[in-house]
Design an enzyme around this catalytic site. Structure first.
Site, mmCIF file in Angstrom:
data_model
loop_
_atom_site.group_PDB
_atom_site.id
_atom_site.type_symbol
_atom_site.label_atom_id
_atom_site.label_comp_id
_atom_site.label_asym_id
_atom_site.label_seq_id
_atom_site.Cartn_x
_atom_site.Cartn_y
_atom_site.Cartn_z
ATOM 1 N N HIS A 19 17.657 3.541 8.017
ATOM 2 C CA HIS A 19 18.422 2.649 7.134
ATOM 3 C C HIS A 19 17.520 1.980 6.103
ATOM 4 C CE1 HIS A 19 21.630 2.650 10.540
ATOM 5 N NE2 HIS A 19 21.743 3.686 9.753
ATOM 6 N N HIS A 42 27.604 12.742 9.295
ATOM 7 C CA HIS A 42 27.659 12.378 10.715
ATOM 8 C C HIS A 42 27.665 10.846 10.755
ATOM 9 C CE1 HIS A 42 26.191 16.482 10.755
ATOM 10 N NE2 HIS A 42 26.455 16.561 12.052
ATOM 11 N N SER A 108 25.324 3.568 9.127
ATOM 12 C CA SER A 108 25.133 4.056 7.750
ATOM 13 C C SER A 108 26.381 3.925 6.855
ATOM 14 C CB SER A 108 24.638 5.506 7.772
ATOM 15 O OG SER A 108 25.458 6.316 8.589
ATOM 16 N N GLU A 128 33.214 12.263 10.873
ATOM 17 C CA GLU A 128 32.833 11.947 12.259
ATOM 18 C C GLU A 128 33.726 12.754 13.183
ATOM 19 O OE1 GLU A 128 30.413 10.298 14.046
ATOM 20 O OE2 GLU A 128 31.562 11.125 15.714
ATOM 21 N N ASP A 156 34.149 18.539 11.140
ATOM 22 C CA ASP A 156 32.737 18.901 11.190
ATOM 23 C C ASP A 156 32.100 18.542 9.833
ATOM 24 O OD1 ASP A 156 30.947 21.731 12.391
ATOM 25 O OD2 ASP A 156 30.390 20.468 10.715
ATOM 26 N N GLY A 157 31.098 17.671 9.857
ATOM 27 C CA GLY A 157 30.496 17.203 8.608
ATOM 28 C C GLY A 157 29.753 18.293 7.845
ATOM 29 N N ASP A 182 22.802 13.173 9.375
ATOM 30 C CA ASP A 182 22.211 12.447 10.510
ATOM 31 C C ASP A 182 22.869 12.876 11.821
ATOM 32 O OD1 ASP A 182 20.954 10.511 12.064
ATOM 33 O OD2 ASP A 182 22.375 8.934 11.519
#
Ligand code: SAM
Length: 303
Positions: A19, A42, A108, A128, A156-157, A182
């Site tokens: 971050h 994610h 995030s 997510e 699915d990202g 991520d």
């Protein structure tokens, strides 16, 4: 699949690194007015209670944000010298905790959303896959009342990213995007999927800024990932930066388990100021969060 819950880890040393790098990169991109598409492939749950059962069991924030805040923002006495990148991160976390007690940690999505500029028409696309965390994220985001500027998709990202690149042009005609990747790396194939999605994204949108977090663990795929990313950036002729933080191994009490001790952030098309900033800020993170043998940091880049 789905055994990973970020709530156990929220605010740990890996989140501190991730971050801090994310905020520094966002700040730089926002020096230009033109709107930006942010993609968080994610996203997690978005907000985490540091006093919940989840974080109590793992206690990872205690060795991360809690320790950092206590050291650099002591309740009593003079605060020691800090660094602007770390101050910026601590200010943002403190914003979510207006009464001064550290109870909430922003993931995030909320780090990004807090810095978004309505006037520039920035937009945030969140993915997510976990059913519970996806629901929590949706309800956390709904409370923002941000409308179509912030969307959550339970998909699915890696797949969700593809149609978003290249991003649509902003008001001035320029296309700008920052993508955070991520994954939890719960499944071994995540490492290969990260490399594949970066290769594809650099073809779709070579000038985007891509931030990839990965764990530094004794697994060949984890070891190889930054090398593969460096090769992909070089093949695409794009600059890169690679930062790592290792908090070291502490002496464990009987029954105590050693969690993750090190992680890295790989950035493609990083701000030109990021290397100097991290080279100065990471020693302070190592000093404050370091807990034993092997503590270290590194910053390397193409330029
Ligand atoms: N980016 C978040 C932050 O910094 O606050 C933390 C994300 S956490 C490390 C990884 C998340 O990815 C988990 O919540 C997990 O459920 C989710 N996930 C795992 N595989 C996924 C996939 N293929 N697509 C989207 N989300 C996924």
């Amino acid at each position: 699949m789905f055994s990973y819950r970020h709530a156990f880890h929220a605010g740990n040393h890996a989140d501190v690194l991730k971050h801090t790098v994310l905020i520094a990169t966002l700040r730089h991109l926002m020096l230009k007015e033109a709107g930006i598409t942010f993609v968080d492939t994610h996203a997690g749950a978005g907000l985490y209670r540091l006093d919940s059962d989840f974080s109590d069991k793992g206690g990872e924030a205690a060795d991360g944000i809690v320790r950092l805040m206590a050291a650099l923002r002591p309740a009593e006495g003079a605060a020691p010298a800090s660094h602007p990148l770390i101050d910026d991160y601590l200010d943002l976390v403190a914003d979510f905790n207006p009464d001064g007690a550290l109870r909430v940690y922003p993931g995030s999505p909320f780090v990004i959303q807090r810095l978004m500029r309505p006037a520039s028409r920035d937009r945030l696309r969140l993915f997510e896959l976990h059913p519970t965390d996806g629901k929590t994220l949706s309800s956390n985001v709904a409370q923002l009342g941000a409308g179509r500027a912030v969307t959550v998709t339970r998909q699915d990202g890696f797949e969700g990213l593809k149609p978003l690149l290249p991003p649509p042009p902003g008001a001035g005609g320029s296309r700008r995007a920052l993508v955070l990747i991520d994954p939890s790396y719960e499944i071994k194939s995540d490492y290969a999927r990260v490399a594949a999605v970066i290769q594809d994204s650099l073809k779709r949108f070579p000038t985007g800024t891509y931030l990839i977090w990965y764990p530094i663990i004794g697994r060949a795929e984890a070891h190889d990932l930054p090398r593969r990313l460096r090769t992909l950036a070089q093949q695409a002729g794009r600059p890169w930066l690679h930062a790592t933080l290792n908090i070291g191994h502490k002496d464990l009490a009987p029954g105590e388990r050693q969690g993750l001790t090190a992680s890295g952030m790989f950035v493609i098309n990083p701000p030109h100021t990021l290397k100097a900033g991290l080279t100065q800020a990471l020693p302070l993170l190592r000093e404050t969060l370091g807990q034993g043998r092997g503590q270290a940091f590194s910053v390397e880049s193409s330029a």
